[in-house]
Design an enzyme around this catalytic site. Structure first.
Site, short mmCIF file in Angstrom:
data_model
loop_
_atom_site.label_atom_id
_atom_site.label_comp_id
_atom_site.label_asym_id
_atom_site.label_seq_id
_atom_site.Cartn_x
_atom_site.Cartn_y
_atom_site.Cartn_z
N LEU A 37 -6.55 -3.04 1.37
CA LEU A 37 -7.27 -4.20 0.40
C LEU A 37 -6.26 -5.29 0.43
O LEU A 37 -5.20 -5.00 -0.14
CB LEU A 37 -8.02 -3.71 -0.74
CG LEU A 37 -9.43 -2.73 -0.76
CD1 LEU A 37 -9.74 -2.59 -2.10
CD2 LEU A 37 -10.25 -3.70 0.08
N ASP A 38 -6.78 -6.54 0.49
CA ASP A 38 -5.59 -7.47 0.40
C ASP A 38 -5.79 -7.47 -1.42
O ASP A 38 -6.24 -6.97 -2.10
CB ASP A 38 -6.46 -8.98 0.64
CG ASP A 38 -6.44 -9.00 2.23
OD1 ASP A 38 -5.52 -8.56 2.90
OD2 ASP A 38 -7.25 -10.02 2.63
#
Length: 292
Positions: A37-38
């Protein structure tokens, strides 16, 4: 300690940061995550502990669900709200919601994406964001992904010369929602970016059941390990087969077995417990990973 954790990742933290902190909380190094996930994205981050780390690739294969917001009117270097503005196209009139929904529908099914420069995709052994930070532009390989569902979930709102709406996406692994947002903007004739994103489901885990790092730390302190899910949930979309005692013994010894199946890979169970991942070889199945 073995199992799968449904972690609620907070904004401002990389997936690697989350793994690093969990190693300290749990007192074990054998931890991995099932899908990056960013930093600015919040939501479900599947975490594999102990034997479950061997399930990570299958956890990543399962579809993911996101909810977020798209802003029309300007685009950024990173394709999300954190990046420097690189283009502006003011929204000067109300948008036709029917045309917006038609553009969204055109981006469902199998589509081709070009990964953003600010991503962890590797080209010539280096991550794209390393080139981007050095001010270098490199040719990025196209990739095929599948958008199973893409829908607008709110009316379009307006703020000065910007337009915004929320959305929900169900997609395959490897999909960049930032890029999907930019591509939608291009179809509508506007610079765009993803202004917010939450992952609500991954590897069969749901956001409403996810725990924050602090909650997990409190449970560990209290000697409660009920946050560890069994390995079985990590099998994702693999077809499940239940082996006889004789077949299970053969698998434990690493031997080929004959099964009336056609899928390339199978999740093999003995009673209710995951025994192995089997791989098709000709007309037989060979144990690829054995768990007990």
């Amino acid at each position: 300690m073995n199992g799968i954790i449904n972690l609620k990742k907070e904004a401002g933290m990389t997936s690697h940061d989350a793994v690093f902190k969990l190693r300290k909380i749990l007192g074990t190094k054998k931890i991995g995550h099932g899908g990056t996930l960013d930093p600015d994205v919040v939501g479900v981050l599947p975490i594999a502990v102990g034997k479950a780390t061997r399930m990570v690739e299958f956890m990543q294969d399962e579809g993911k669900i996101y909810e977020g917001e798209i802003t029309l009117g300007y685009s950024t270097k990173t394709e999300d709200a954190s990046g420097e503005v690189v283009a502006e196209t003011p929204v000067l009139s109300l948008l036709d919601e029917k045309l917006v929904d038609e553009a969204i529908a055109s981006l469902t099914g199998p589509i081709t994406q070009i990964p953003p420069m600010y991503s962890a995709v590797k080209v010539n052994g280096r991550k794209l964001y390393e080139y981007a930070r050095a001010g270098q532009e490199v040719e990025r390989p196209e990739r095929q992904v599948t958008i199973y569902q893409f829908e607008r979930t709110s009316p379009i709102s307006y703020d000065g010369q910007l337009a915004r709406f929320t959305f929900r996406v169900k997609c395959s692994k490897g999909t960049y929602i930032r890029t999907l947002s930019v591509d939608l903007g291009e179809k509508l004739g506007y610079a765009a970016h993803m202004s917010h994103l939450t992952r609500t489901s991954a590897a069969g885990l749901q956001l409403e059941d996810a725990l924050a790092l602090e909650e997990i730390a409190e449970k560990v302190e209290a000697g409660q390990l009920d946050f560890l899910h069994p390995l079985e949930i990590g099998t994702g979309d693999l077809v499940k087969v239940f082996l006889s005692p004789e077949e299970a013994t053969e698998v434990r010894f690493g031997r080929f077995i004959e099964l009336d199946q056609t899928d390339k890979e199978l999740a093999a169970f003995e009673d209710d417990k995951l025994l192995a991942i089997l791989e098709k070889r000709g007309n037989l199945y060979k144990p690829r990973k054995v768990f007990s």
